[in-house]
Design a protein around this motif. Structure first.
Motif, short mmCIF file in Angstrom:
data_model
loop_
_atom_site.label_atom_id
_atom_site.label_comp_id
_atom_site.label_asym_id
_atom_site.label_seq_id
_atom_site.Cartn_x
_atom_site.Cartn_y
_atom_site.Cartn_z
N VAL A 190 0.88 -1.16 0.00
CA VAL A 190 0.00 0.00 0.00
C VAL A 190 0.92 1.22 0.00
O VAL A 190 1.90 1.25 0.75
CB VAL A 190 -0.90 -0.01 1.25
CG1 VAL A 190 -1.66 1.29 1.40
CG2 VAL A 190 -1.84 -1.21 1.22
N ALA A 223 2.99 2.55 3.14
CA ALA A 223 2.99 1.56 4.23
C ALA A 223 4.38 1.36 4.83
O ALA A 223 4.51 1.22 6.05
CB ALA A 223 2.44 0.23 3.73
N GLY A 240 0.72 -3.84 4.20
CA GLY A 240 -0.22 -2.74 4.45
C GLY A 240 -0.02 -2.21 5.86
O GLY A 240 0.83 -2.69 6.61
N THR A 241 -0.82 -1.24 6.21
CA THR A 241 -0.76 -0.67 7.56
C THR A 241 -1.82 -1.32 8.43
O THR A 241 -2.89 -1.70 7.95
CB THR A 241 -0.98 0.85 7.54
OG1 THR A 241 -2.29 1.13 7.07
CG2 THR A 241 0.05 1.55 6.66
N THR A 242 -1.52 -1.45 9.72
CA THR A 242 -2.50 -2.05 10.63
C THR A 242 -3.72 -1.15 10.78
O THR A 242 -4.79 -1.64 11.10
CB THR A 242 -1.87 -2.32 12.01
OG1 THR A 242 -1.33 -1.10 12.53
CG2 THR A 242 -0.78 -3.37 11.92
N GLY A 243 -3.58 0.14 10.52
CA GLY A 243 -4.70 1.07 10.63
C GLY A 243 -5.66 1.04 9.46
O GLY A 243 -6.78 1.54 9.56
N ASN A 244 -5.24 0.44 8.33
CA ASN A 244 -6.09 0.41 7.14
C ASN A 244 -5.85 -0.87 6.35
O ASN A 244 -5.42 -0.84 5.20
CB ASN A 244 -5.81 1.65 6.28
CG ASN A 244 -6.77 1.80 5.13
OD1 ASN A 244 -7.80 1.14 5.08
ND2 ASN A 244 -6.42 2.65 4.18
N PRO A 245 -6.14 -2.04 6.93
CA PRO A 245 -5.84 -3.30 6.25
C PRO A 245 -6.62 -3.52 4.96
O PRO A 245 -6.15 -4.18 4.05
CB PRO A 245 -6.19 -4.37 7.29
CG PRO A 245 -7.09 -3.70 8.26
CD PRO A 245 -6.73 -2.25 8.25
N GLU A 246 -7.80 -2.93 4.85
CA GLU A 246 -8.61 -3.11 3.64
C GLU A 246 -8.00 -2.45 2.41
O GLU A 246 -8.39 -2.74 1.28
CB GLU A 246 -10.05 -2.64 3.85
CG GLU A 246 -10.22 -1.20 4.27
CD GLU A 246 -10.01 -0.94 5.76
OE1 GLU A 246 -9.92 0.24 6.12
OE2 GLU A 246 -9.93 -1.88 6.56
N ALA A 247 -7.01 -1.59 2.59
CA ALA A 247 -6.35 -0.95 1.44
C ALA A 247 -5.66 -1.99 0.55
O ALA A 247 -5.47 -1.73 -0.64
CB ALA A 247 -5.35 0.10 1.92
N SER A 255 -6.93 -4.56 -0.61
CA SER A 255 -7.89 -5.06 -1.60
C SER A 255 -7.96 -4.17 -2.84
O SER A 255 -8.59 -4.54 -3.82
CB SER A 255 -9.27 -5.21 -0.97
OG SER A 255 -9.76 -3.94 -0.58
N GLN A 256 -7.32 -3.03 -2.81
CA GLN A 256 -7.31 -2.11 -3.95
C GLN A 256 -6.05 -2.35 -4.77
O GLN A 256 -5.12 -1.54 -4.78
CB GLN A 256 -7.41 -0.67 -3.45
CG GLN A 256 -8.67 -0.41 -2.66
CD GLN A 256 -8.67 0.90 -1.93
OE1 GLN A 256 -7.65 1.57 -1.83
NE2 GLN A 256 -9.81 1.26 -1.39
#
Length: 125
Positions: A34, A37, A61-68, A70-71
């Motif tokens: 990400v 990251a 990725g970052t632990t604060g925004n793991p869903e990133a 998926s992009q």
């Protein structure tokens, strides 16, 4: 050559404590991140099947925004060799096998799971 030997020693230490077999990774492969990251304090990495021989299979990725993660169209390829200067602590985790998930705070591993989601030890004892 000293850097390579240090990285291999760190990888073998972590694999030994966790009781996991090594999986090959090379400095000329890449991982997908990400954007930004690698500059974050807390990150996680997950090893999946690589898309090509040059792909290590690692996603970061970052632990604060793991869903990133998926992009996929926004992920950036980072050469494993670049981690020596940019995020050396991540190098110790890259020989972990498929399915592994690791969390780092700075350059320290703070959490490790195997492919079945079982938490594994990261320090001896």
């Amino acid at each position: 050559i000293d850097v390579t030997l240090d990285v291999i020693a760190q990888q073998l230490d972590l694999l030994g404590v966790a009781g996991l077999p090594p999986e090959e990774v090379a400095f000329d492969q890449y991982l997908l991140c990400v954007p930004g990251a690698l500059d974050a304090e807390q990150i996680f990495a997950r090893r999946t099947s690589g898309l090509s021989p040059e792909d290590s299979g690692w996603l970061v990725g970052t632990t604060g925004n793991p869903e990133a993660l998926s992009q996929a169209e926004q992920l950036e390829a980072v050469m494993v060799a670049a981690l020596v200067a940019h995020r050396p602590g991540l190098l110790q985790t890259l020989a972990l096998p498929l399915g592994s998930i690791v969390v780092l705070s700075g350059d320290s591993v703070v959490h490790l799971e195997d492919g079945s989601g079982r938490e594994l030890p990261i320090t001896p004892g």
